[in-house]
Scaffold this active site. Structure first.
Site, PDB file in Angstrom:
ATOM      1  N   SER A 156     -10.349   0.177   7.047  1.00 44.32           N
ATOM      2  CA  SER A 156      -9.729   0.250   5.727  1.00 44.32           C
ATOM      3  C   SER A 156      -9.073  -1.017   5.218  1.00 44.32           C
ATOM      4  O   SER A 156      -8.608  -1.038   4.086  1.00 44.32           O
ATOM      5  CB  SER A 156      -8.695   1.377   5.720  1.00 44.32           C
ATOM      6  OG  SER A 156      -9.350   2.621   5.843  1.00 44.32           O
ATOM      7  N   SER A 174      -9.823   2.348   2.817  1.00 43.92           N
ATOM      8  CA  SER A 174      -8.908   3.041   1.945  1.00 43.92           C
ATOM      9  C   SER A 174      -7.946   2.113   1.190  1.00 43.92           C
ATOM     10  O   SER A 174      -7.328   2.550   0.221  1.00 43.92           O
ATOM     11  CB  SER A 174      -8.084   4.045   2.737  1.00 43.92           C
ATOM     12  OG  SER A 174      -7.293   3.376   3.686  1.00 43.92           O
ATOM     13  N   LYS A 197       0.857  -1.201   0.000  1.00 40.76           N
ATOM     14  CA  LYS A 197       0.000   0.000   0.000  1.00 40.76           C
ATOM     15  C   LYS A 197       0.887   1.244   0.000  1.00 40.76           C
ATOM     16  O   LYS A 197       1.881   1.312   0.753  1.00 40.76           O
ATOM     17  CB  LYS A 197      -0.887  -0.022   1.238  1.00 40.76           C
ATOM     18  CG  LYS A 197      -1.875   1.154   1.346  1.00 40.76           C
ATOM     19  CD  LYS A 197      -2.824   0.963   2.526  1.00 40.76           C
ATOM     20  CE  LYS A 197      -3.862   2.099   2.582  1.00 40.76           C
ATOM     21  NZ  LYS A 197      -4.844   1.898   3.669  1.00 40.76           N
TER      22      LYS A 197
END
Lengths: 95, 483, 492
Positions: free
Chosen positions: C180, C156, C77
């Site tokens: 998330s 997210s 990420k």
């Protein structure tokens, strides 16, 4: 709940984010909507409740007083948009 | 006698509080492992934590905490075993994270006191409200480039102790005494070197004025004053300004000001669009600081003898007057020097010599105790020569000056310059006779009743003997001849 | 196909020399090349780095190196700082930023031999539940709906999850602040784990809300996640909130079974208007566990409904302070101004997207003078009550079972008119975040439109093992085998 534009202007100033006058109204509405929704927390009885400090751990760990860092000026300055030799440079600040 | 400013409408009292920012003596910074030393190449003592890079986190330095606790103990203050770090949020060029890690609601040290000594010999207890730990900011240079300011983050993150006094001070003199005493305590403890010129100790001064008996009026803060003298001047200037404002029928506005030493006045800080809203909240990257009672006790057990205790001991043990003792303990090195000189000797005499000729010589030669041209043992040696009457007082002064100039030992100087005191009564009688013979008219005046001329004759005899006459014997001889 | 293997199967295959690390990584890079233009799961593809890493892994494997992640290609990420590789946090403000340091979590993965394929897309600064706020374009969910609408992968960590679901990576790192990891995992039919707060180090992870952020793995099976977490986790002295605890064998815990465990069902999660199929799947999950020997116990978490409001005070407050450092001075973009203040204001106005700006403003407001007590302080007290709810519940049960989300993935563009509507996606995931307890989402079924639904297992602090045991049991029972239409090897 509604926020007045003056409040939004003040908050934007504190947060150092430029908000165009034209956008103030919309932003005030959005923020007001969120804050209004948050107001539901007023229903909760929090008498005598201590606010949560840090989850899980208890106390701060102390580190030994040794110089283990620094001396990395190139790393520290290497990403700077404006650099003057060993310094960061910004528009002149007047006190 | 309270200090007052005489205004048009009468006398005004001053109310003063001091916030001292003291840089903590430690090897590394409060929350990062970069060096905390002064004077390095720009940005060479900066960790990515200090520069607030993405994802960087603070880890607290144990020694900085210990130094804060030692200082609290030295101020006779309450040590809070649980304290907390808060973020103070604002934007400035020298504050990389956009917040300073400080302690707002729960400082590590609570209420304490500082006792100050004033020139008239009185003492006063000044309250300390609290002491907390916080990060220092970096430095901006505004004069290197016409259009830009340059930022050096070496100082960013160095540990500071903010020590806040109660508004108990009532005059510039008291403020000066408080600052000097605070510096002395910090230096004794080794927690801060108190060097105001280098900026390792700074003061923010809170000043307000009032008529006698009134509650407090609005105060202003004069920030970042970096010498004791300037603090005292700033107080006078700011108090005078406030009196003027009140007497003109206006109100003093609460604001932050700067002292301009060249002009001898304070001016308002320009960047004041709206008062700072610091939005303090507990730093979520840190946990509560919890101190172990035993650890605090061991810090207490290892504290050095502090100035007040040392002063009291000098009075009790060495029989010194309080004022002299206070002067000698103002500096740890001076106190140690004194005790070496006084060991096995007349302590009062040692004190007098130090506070008189010795300090004068240091001043004159621009030296300090640390690099004194005269060592403690040398000075002690001089006192020994006086005590055993090898030299007299006047010669001792001459010998001392020679010690300052040459660094030699007093005994050596006395020998090499032939300064031994003359105790041979024959030589003294001869000198007395010679002087009396050389001054017949003065002798006649003396015989006629002008007693004061005795001193003249003593002076002349001493002069004739190059100062080396034993004063008591000279007196004795003169008395006999003039009887 | 190599890209259809689970992480554990690939690990074992490499050790058996069924194929090489170069082949494994090559297959995934091919998948990235084929699918990323459509799905936009990666912001930065690290092709050269990945190939070099795979080559190094092959050499190591040949010499008998048995490190747990050796040669396994992962997506990272783009919130984790990776040394020498651009790290953007999904924001324009960091578009030129190349960190000179490696986050602890990714350093741990490299230590254990992993190969990094690239930096995965995300909602800007991890603020979002749809991956629609990234400055690098939205991510598309590899699952499709009959009406052809492009779906969100959730957020997210939308990029990390989409990459794994579409088989552009064997696994990925992600972060979870209010859901998330868990919510996108549920939207994309894979497993996502948020460990206990403090289990993984936050050093080098771009901070959003410091008291909530946690790194965690996403992968296609529970065991895969356990293996990844085993490498990611561990005490870090550079993070003052890092827990000084040994890392247990999470993978072994997956095989424990659930006999004798008490599974709590919090009644407050059965909200009005919950879609019947979500409710049905929840009951199904309880049945599965009961069949495996677990005991189902009703519990109450009375402050559940206040979790979101609490979150939307605390998280923006911390974020408003954490994001103050993005000012155009030391890194990132700079927009010039007439003076320093103007520089700050323009840089941040142009560098931050709308959602981030909104949250910074909310955060600034709730901390500002006069409002601190009413908002932030109150929220932290309610948070203490939420934690107390969990603590009391865990005196009676070993884990909790809830749905992960109130719905399946929605279409890009839906729910965008009202920020609060978007926030409601996190209603089931946020309370565990507020309490710092671990949570896991496992795909358990499909909704009426063929989109995945997940079940959430919530565990005691630092008892991820029991959570893994329950998650693995659900996985075995659910036998979720549906695949997204857009994936490596699928032919359109």
């Amino acid at each position: 709940m509604s926020l007045d534009p003056a409040t939004v202007r003040r908050v934007a100033k504190l947060a150092r984010i430029r908000v165009d006058e034209a956008a103030l109204g919309q932003l005030a509405q959005e923020l007001g909507g969120i804050l209004g929704w948050i107001e539901q927390l007023n229903e909760v009885d929090v008498d005598g409740i201590e606010p949560l400090a840090g989850a899980a751990q208890m106390a701060l760990r102390l580190r030994a007083d040794e110089v283990t860092d620094g001396g990395i000026a190139e790393q520290v300055l290497g990403n700077a948009p404006d650099r003057a030799g060993p310094f960061y440079a910004v528009p002149k600040v007047v006190e | 006698m309270t200090y007052v400013i005489e205004g048009r409408t009468g006398p005004w009292e001053l109310v003063i509080g001091l916030e001292v920012h003291a840089q903590v003596v430690s090897k590394s910074k409060l929350f990062s492992g970069a060096s905390a030393e002064y004077g390095a190449e720009p940005n060479s003592q900066v960790s990515l934590v200090d520069a607030a890079f993405p994802g960087m986190l603070p880890v607290i330095n144990q020694e900085c905490v210990a130094q804060a606790v030692r200082t609290g103990l030295g101020l006779d203050a309450q040590i809070n075993l649980v304290s907390r770090f808060d973020r103070k949020n604002y934007f400035y060029a020298d504050l990389p994270a956009g917040y300073q890690i400080s302690q707002f609601a729960h400082p590590v040290v609570g209420a304490g006191t500082v006792e100050i000594e004033l020139a008239d010999g009185s003492t006063k207890r000044i309250g300390v409200t609290r002491l907390h730990l916080e990060q220092d900011a970096g430095k901006s240079l505004h004069d290197q480039d016409p259009a830009r300011s340059f930022i050096d983050l070496n100082r960013s993150g160095v540990a500071l102790m903010e020590i806040v006094s109660e508004p108990d001070l009532r005059s510039p003199e008291e403020a000066g005494a408080y600052l000097r005493k605070m510096r002395t305590i910090l230096r004794y403890l080794g927690t801060c070197d108190g060097n105001m010129e280098e900026g390792s100790m700074r003061a923010d001064v809170n000043v307000s004025v009032r008529k006698h008996g009134e509650p407090f009026r609005t105060r202003c803060e004069v920030k970042n004053v970096n010498s004791v003298r300037f603090v005292m001047q700033a107080i006078e200037a700011e108090a005078a300004r406030q009196v003027q404002v009140w007497e003109d029928g206006h109100e003093v506005m609460q604001e932050t000001r700067l002292f301009d030493p060249a002009r001898g006045e304070t001016r308002s800080l320009r960047s004041k669009e709206d008062a700072h809203d610091y939005r303090y909240f507990p730093d979520p990257d840190l946990l509560p600081l919890v101190l172990d009672e035993d650890w605090v006790a061991s810090l207490r057990a290892h504290l050095p003898e502090l100035p007040d205790a040392k002063r009291a001991r000098f009075v009790a043990q060495h029989g010194l007057p309080a004022y002299d003792a206070a002067v000698l303990v103002a500096d740890q090195e001076t106190a140690a020097f004194f005790e070496t000189v006084a060991a096995g000797r007349d302590a009062k005499q040692a004190a007098n010599w130090m506070m008189g000729d010795f300090f004068a010589a240091l001043n004159r030669t621009g030296r300090t105790i640390a690099d004194s041209p005269v060592s403690a043992s040398s000075l002690g040696g001089l006192l020994d020569l006086l005590a055993d009457k090898t030299i007299n007082g006047r010669i001792a002064k001459e010998v001392f000056e020679a010690m300052v100039d040459t660094g030699e030992h007093p005994a050596a100087i006395v020998e090499s310059r032939g300064l031994r005191q003359v105790v041979d009564t024959g030589a003294i009688d001869a000198a007395v006779d010679a002087v009396l013979a050389a001054n017949p008219d003065k002798l006649a005046e003396y015989r006629a009743g002008k007693d004061k001329l005795f001193g003249f004759f003593v002076g002349q005899v001493m002069k004739a003997m190059a100062g080396k006459g034993n004063p008591a014997l000279v007196n004795e001889a003169l008395k006999q001849r003039l009887a | 196909m190599l890209t259809d293997l689970t992480l554990v199967q690939a690990r074992d295959g490499l050790r058996r020399k069924d194929f090489s690390a170069a082949e494994l990584t090559g297959a995934h890079l091919d998948a990235v090349e084929a699918l990323n233009p459509q799905l936009n799961a990666y912001i930065t593809v690290m092709g050269d780095t990945a190939r070099q890493g795979a080559a190094d892994a092959d050499a190591a494997l040949a010499s008998g190196d048995t490190r747990p992640l050796l040669g396994l290609p992962l997506a990272i990420k783009d919130l984790f700082c990776t040394a020498g590789t651009r790290t953007t946090a999904g924001s324009r403000i960091l578009s030129p930023f190349v960190p000179p340091y490696e986050s602890t979590v990714t350093a741990n993965l490299l230590r254990d031999g992993a190969v990094f394929l690239g930096k995965a897309n995300l909602d800007e600064f991890a603020m979002g539940s749809s991956n629609m706020t990234s400055a690098y374009g939205p991510v598309q969910n590899p699952w499709t709906r009959a009406d052809g609408a492009k779906l969100v992968p959730g957020g997210s960590s939308g990029g990390s999850v989409a990459a794994v679901a579409a088989r552009m990576a064997l696994g990925a790192t992600a972060t979870d602040t209010g859901g998330s990891i868990r919510q996108p995992a549920a939207f994309c039919g894979i497993v996502g784990v948020k460990p206990t707060y403090g289990r993984c180090s936050r050093w080098g992870v771009v901070a959003f809300a410091s008291s909530l952020d946690q790194a965690g793995p996403v992968a296609r099976t529970v065991e895969d996640c356990a293996v990844l977490l085993g490498s990611m986790a561990g005490f870090d002295p550079k993070d003052s909130t890092s827990a000084d605890r040994a890392v247990p064998d999470f993978a072994a815990a997956c095989r424990r079974g659930v006999r004798g465990l008490r599974i709590g069902v919090p009644r407050e999660y059965r909200a009005d208007g919950m879609p019947p199929e979500v409710d049905a799947l929840w009951r199904q999950g309880l049945d599965w566990l009961r069949a495996e020997g677990a005991e189902i116990v009703d519990v109450s978490l009375p402050h559940t409904k206040y979790g979101l409001a609490t979150y939307y005070i605390v998280a923006p407050a911390e974020a408003s302070s954490n994001l103050a450092r993005y000012d155009g001075v030391r890194y990132g973009i700079r927009v010039d101004g007439v003076d320093l203040t103007d520089l700050y204001e323009r840089t941040r106005a142009e560098g931050f997207g709308k959602e981030v700006q909104r949250r910074i403003m909310i955060g600034t407001y709730v901390l500002s003078s006069g409002y601190y007590d009413a908002y932030y302080l109150r929220a932290q007290k309610v948070r203490a009550l939420i934690l107390r709810d969990f603590t009391e519940a865990f005196a009676k049960v070993d884990t909790l079972l809830t749905p992960t989300c109130p719905s399946a993935a929605f279409a890009q563009g839906e729910n965008m008119d009202d920020p609060v509507k978007m926030y409601l996606n996190d209603v089931f995931t946020v309370p565990a975040s507020m309490a710092g307890v671990p949570g896991l989402s496992v795909p358990a079924g499909l909704d009426g439109q063929g989109l995945p639904l997940g079940l959430q297992v919530i565990g005691r602090p630092f008892d991820e093992e029991t959570m893994f045991a329950v998650g693995a049991a659900l996985e075995r029972a659910a036998r979720f085998s549906a695949l997204p239409a857009i994936r490596a090897g699928a032919h359109a």
